[in-house]
Design an enzyme around this catalytic site. Sequence first.
Site, PDB file in Angstrom:
ATOM      1  N   SER A 247       0.771  -1.346  -0.001  1.00  0.00           N
ATOM      2  CA  SER A 247      -0.070  -0.140   0.211  1.00  0.00           C
ATOM      3  C   SER A 247       0.937   1.178  -0.094  1.00  0.00           C
ATOM      4  O   SER A 247       1.854   1.126   0.587  1.00  0.00           O
ATOM      5  CB  SER A 247      -0.689   0.058   1.134  1.00  0.00           C
ATOM      6  OG  SER A 247      -1.254   1.154   1.679  1.00  0.00           O
TER       7      SER A 247
ATOM      8  N   TYR B 162      -1.091   0.273  10.164  1.00  0.00           N
ATOM      9  CA  TYR B 162      -1.255  -0.302   9.125  1.00  0.00           C
ATOM     10  C   TYR B 162       0.024  -0.419   8.030  1.00  0.00           C
ATOM     11  O   TYR B 162       0.436  -1.651   7.489  1.00  0.00           O
ATOM     12  CB  TYR B 162      -2.611   0.007   8.271  1.00  0.00           C
ATOM     13  CG  TYR B 162      -2.732  -0.565   7.114  1.00  0.00           C
ATOM     14  CD1 TYR B 162      -3.530  -1.580   6.795  1.00  0.00           C
ATOM     15  CD2 TYR B 162      -2.678   0.365   5.735  1.00  0.00           C
ATOM     16  CE1 TYR B 162      -3.642  -1.988   5.641  1.00  0.00           C
ATOM     17  CE2 TYR B 162      -2.992  -0.226   4.730  1.00  0.00           C
ATOM     18  CZ  TYR B 162      -3.562  -1.646   4.431  1.00  0.00           C
ATOM     19  OH  TYR B 162      -3.749  -1.980   3.216  1.00  0.00           O
TER      20      TYR B 162
END
Lengths: 326, 326
Positions: free
Chosen positions: A126, A150
């Site tokens: 990501s 994350y």
Amino acid sequence: MKVLITGGAGFLGQRLARELLARGSLKDTQGTPQAITELVLLDVVKANDFGDSRVRAEVGDIAERSVLEHVIDDRTSAIFHLAAIVSGQAEADFDLGMRINLDASRLLLETCRQRGHRPRVLFTSSVAVYGGELPDVVQDDTALNPQSSYGAQKAIAELLLNDYARRGFVDGRVLRLPTISVRPGKPNAAASSFASGIIREPLNGEAAVCPVAGSTRLWLLSPRKAIESLIAGLELDSAALGNQRVLNLPGISVSVDEMVAALREVAGDAAVGRIVWEPDARVEKIVGSWPGRWDTSRAQALGLSGERSFADVIRSYVADEHIQIR
Amino acid sequence: MKVLITGGAGFLGQRLARELLARGSLKDTQGTPQAITELVLLDVVKANDFGDSRVRAEVGDIAERSVLEHVIDDRTSAIFHLAAIVSGQAEADFDLGMRINLDASRLLLETCRQRGHRPRVLFTSSVAVYGGELPDVVQDDTALNPQSSYGAQKAIAELLLNDYARRGFVDGRVLRLPTISVRPGKPNAAASSFASGIIREPLNGEAAVCPVAGSTRLWLLSPRKAIESLIAGLELDSAALGNQRVLNLPGISVSVDEMVAALREVAGDAAVGRIVWEPDARVEKIVGSWPGRWDTSRAQALGLSGERSFADVIRSYVADEHIQIR
């Protein structure tokens, strides 16, 4: 060929499954198409099996060793690892994020290592692995500096996969995905959820909250292109990747204001009028730490491509989801 | 003040303990010196306690939760985490490296988080987090690209510490150490073991094997400066570190040929003649992937300094270890 998708009941997992079933085959490591004989969809809820006899929908906790041993055997030759706790939720529940984004990813690699047949494993990563002071265009050799749990967990999973690949335990590859937009369905707990919501909800005649400033720059990819890239990424020649298994996927760099202008172009002022601007410092902090663009020359040299215009992305969404513009 | 050193029986751990006992105090987070009332030395073998009543030598497996819970309590205000499996051994025994370099580091952070008092925690990291195509001078924003399991595990531990610090679970800092030279004692399983051996053994009148080419460039730091830096790093003002807790320590950039020239300068031709050149592809591959120099402006701005000449490093070693040059 036996294929596994983790997060197989999720948005990308279901789209990927449908596309793989439609194609019917995947290239093997020699580049030769092989029929997909079994497609295992693992998730915490039962995935749609599309009424297709090749699909085996398995329900289980991916952080449990026995679950992974049940779905990965020595005939599993391609694994798409999509299961994840999204950014907002991983920030709110640290332990859950660590368990799924880190421990389960490692356990998956470890299960492959124990099987010993060096399957192809694709992880998704990501924009969230980057952060802090970033150049306008992030380069392949720009340091990772995640500003969310994350992002840290995804960066760690990248390092693990790289080392398991280097040691020959798996034939691994990681695709760093831009933020996916436009996602159909409901908002989720990702900090980037608004990047779909401010297009999707207005197109449905509903209000949508935009929690960031219009000048915020995002790096986006459509679901269509994301699925295409996942399959191309899995089929990439291992030798072409060398000892750097992580690839930054092409995307479109747009500001939120430009997204809104594209929405106006496709659906008019009425749709744009449904966006409610309510800054949320928590979301701005996370999303603002992500890169607005990265260099994509390596991905392009390997044959991967992105979109050209966000208005076209909205038009694809309208067509794919059979939206009536009102 | 209660202080913990993991790897407390090791070479750096013992030197650090001796230095802390001699100083008698450490600055607290306000910058005020506080007497060290208890110094816990944890290791798999019993550490030398120097006959000092402040020292508590504990034996235990650092990857066991109960061991960490035993040595970290809510009065432990400074932790130097030095315990590690070195590069060569982590490459030879993947599971052991993962268990100590990754799992134990995470468990240590987790134990601190459970205690809830946000202690200062210092991790050591390494040149081995870098690799692949590197610029001549590695910058703070150069991407990590470890080419060994040791390097991958250290890079993961950095990311974990950064995130635990960002979330306020610990007041963390990581010092990336250059290769330490000259280490006294015996060769170890580190790929860089020769960087001490080719100086130490010839000074002792013994032969030493050099497994890499003379042109190989290393980034070195003496044990004296390493200990000084560990203490300064722990005492660094947390606010000055901001949200980037990892610091590249100053070192000396020298080629192996230049190291040999410095040995000749200090100890003459006879010593140099004891070096046996036997290239070892395994060592060359690991060590050759490490940077020969990195930018140290951030560390210097924070008050940390290195050495100026490798001949001076050898002279310090000769003085500290009471070596008779023959």
